[in-house]
Write a protein that holds these residues in place. Structure first.
Motif, PDB file in Angstrom:
ATOM      1  N   CYS A  34      17.864  -4.585  47.881  1.00 30.29           N
ATOM      2  CA  CYS A  34      18.612  -4.035  46.747  1.00 30.29           C
ATOM      3  C   CYS A  34      18.947  -2.580  47.029  1.00 30.29           C
ATOM      4  O   CYS A  34      18.053  -1.774  47.325  1.00 30.29           O
ATOM      5  N   LYS A 167      22.082  -7.734  38.473  1.00 23.77           N
ATOM      6  CA  LYS A 167      20.833  -8.466  38.315  1.00 23.77           C
ATOM      7  C   LYS A 167      20.814  -9.585  39.356  1.00 23.77           C
ATOM      8  O   LYS A 167      21.779 -10.322  39.502  1.00 23.77           O
ATOM      9  N   ILE A 168      19.721  -9.656  40.092  1.00 25.05           N
ATOM     10  CA  ILE A 168      19.558 -10.664  41.140  1.00 25.05           C
ATOM     11  C   ILE A 168      18.229 -11.378  40.913  1.00 25.05           C
ATOM     12  O   ILE A 168      17.397 -10.899  40.130  1.00 25.05           O
ATOM     13  N   PRO A 169      17.985 -12.506  41.563  1.00 25.80           N
ATOM     14  CA  PRO A 169      16.712 -13.215  41.358  1.00 25.80           C
ATOM     15  C   PRO A 169      15.468 -12.349  41.595  1.00 25.80           C
ATOM     16  O   PRO A 169      14.463 -12.513  40.920  1.00 25.80           O
ATOM     17  N   LEU A 170      15.540 -11.413  42.509  1.00 20.57           N
ATOM     18  CA  LEU A 170      14.405 -10.535  42.801  1.00 20.57           C
ATOM     19  C   LEU A 170      14.019  -9.672  41.598  1.00 20.57           C
ATOM     20  O   LEU A 170      12.851  -9.275  41.468  1.00 20.57           O
ATOM     21  N   CYS A 171      14.945  -9.389  40.707  1.00 17.76           N
ATOM     22  CA  CYS A 171      14.673  -8.492  39.572  1.00 17.76           C
ATOM     23  C   CYS A 171      13.456  -8.930  38.762  1.00 17.76           C
ATOM     24  O   CYS A 171      12.690  -8.089  38.294  1.00 17.76           O
ATOM     25  N   SER A 172      13.274 -10.217  38.582  1.00 16.62           N
ATOM     26  CA  SER A 172      12.168 -10.697  37.750  1.00 16.62           C
ATOM     27  C   SER A 172      10.798 -10.364  38.333  1.00 16.62           C
ATOM     28  O   SER A 172       9.812 -10.322  37.606  1.00 16.62           O
ATOM     29  N   SER A 173      10.718 -10.108  39.633  1.00 16.46           N
ATOM     30  CA  SER A 173       9.433  -9.787  40.251  1.00 16.46           C
ATOM     31  C   SER A 173       9.394  -8.372  40.841  1.00 16.46           C
ATOM     32  O   SER A 173       8.460  -8.020  41.537  1.00 16.46           O
ATOM     33  N   CYS A 174      10.383  -7.555  40.527  1.00  7.75           N
ATOM     34  CA  CYS A 174      10.475  -6.211  41.093  1.00  7.75           C
ATOM     35  C   CYS A 174       9.657  -5.216  40.271  1.00  7.75           C
ATOM     36  O   CYS A 174       9.710  -5.219  39.037  1.00  7.75           O
ATOM     37  N   HIS A 182      16.542  -4.496  34.112  1.00 10.40           N
ATOM     38  CA  HIS A 182      16.765  -5.912  34.422  1.00 10.40           C
ATOM     39  C   HIS A 182      15.507  -6.732  34.176  1.00 10.40           C
ATOM     40  O   HIS A 182      15.318  -7.789  34.780  1.00 10.40           O
TER      41      HIS A 182
END
Length: 183
Positions: A34, A167-174, A182
Motif C-alpha cells: 500500500c 480500500k483494499i482487502p489488506l485494510c481489515s488487518s492493517c 478504512h
C-alpha cells in the motif's frame, strides 16, 4: 557451495539510494502492499507495536525460530537468518499471504548482501504456519521490481501530503486502518 559473482549495472546507484533514504526490507514490503502504508513508514508513522495481530505475530516469530545474531549491525539489514557459508538469506513469515510483498523484503536482503559481497545470494521466505520455505529468485525481473520500488520510495520520501489510498482487502488487518479510516 560457491556462489556466482554478482554483477548488476544499477548496484551502485541502488546502494546509494538505499543509504541516502535509510531504506530497509520493510520499506520494500510496504510499497508493494500500500502506497499510504509505505509513506507512513517512511515518515516514521507506525502503530504496529500496539496492534494485537502484530503482537501475536511477533510472539510466534520469536518462539518459532531463534533470530540469527550474526545479522546485528549489518548495513541496517534485519533478516531472520543468514547462511554465510552458502550465501543464503532467510526471512520468516507467519502465513503464506502477501507473497510479492514478503518476496520483495526477502529479495532486498539478498540484493544488499550480493552488492556488498560481490557474490549472488539466494533468498528464501520461510512460512511458519506451513513450515515450508519459498525460494525468491534474484533474477532480472525481481531486480527491476526492487529498482522501481526504490524510485517510488524516493518519490514518497519527498511528498509532504499523505497519499490517498483505496480500500483494499489488506485494510481489515492493517495496523494503520483506524488512522486511514478504512477500519
Amino acid at each position: 557451495m560457491s556462489s556466482h559473482l554478482f554483477n548488476w549495472a544499477q548496484a551502485k546507484a541502488f546502494l546509494e539510494r538505499v543509504e541516502r533514504l535509510n531504506l530497509h526490507g520493510l520499506h520494500f514490503q510496504h510499497i508493494e502492499l500500500c502506497e499510504r502504508r509505505a509513506w507512513m513508514y517512511l515518515h516514521k508513522v507506525n502503530f504496529a507495536q500496539w496492534y494485537s495481530r502484530v503482537q501475536t505475530g511477533t510472539a510466534l516469530h520469536e518462539t518459532s525460530y531463534q533470530r540469527d545474531h550474526s545479522v546485528r549491525g549489518l548495513m541496517g539489514l534485519a533478516p531472520d537468518r543468514i547462511d554465510w557459508d552458502n550465501c543464503m538469506v532467510f526471512e520468516n513469515k507467519g502465513t503464506g499471504g502477501a507473497v510479492e510483498a514478503s518476496s520483495n523484503q526477502t529479495a532486498f536482503y539478498a540484493l544488499m548482501l550480493s552488492i556488498s559481497t560481490g557474490k549472488t545470494w539466494q533468498a528464501y521466505t520461510h512460512v511458519l504456519s506451513s513450515r515450508r520455505k519459498r525460494a525468491v529468485l534474484l533474477d532480472e525481473a525481481r531486480l527491476t521490481k526492487l529498482w522501481q520500488a526504490s524510485e517510488h520510495l524516493e518519490q514518497l520520501s519527498t511528498q509532504e501530503a499523505v497519499p490517498t489510498a483505496p480500500k483494499i482487502p489488506l485494510c481489515s488487518s492493517c495496523s494503520l486502518a483506524i488512522f486511514c479510516g478504512h477500519d
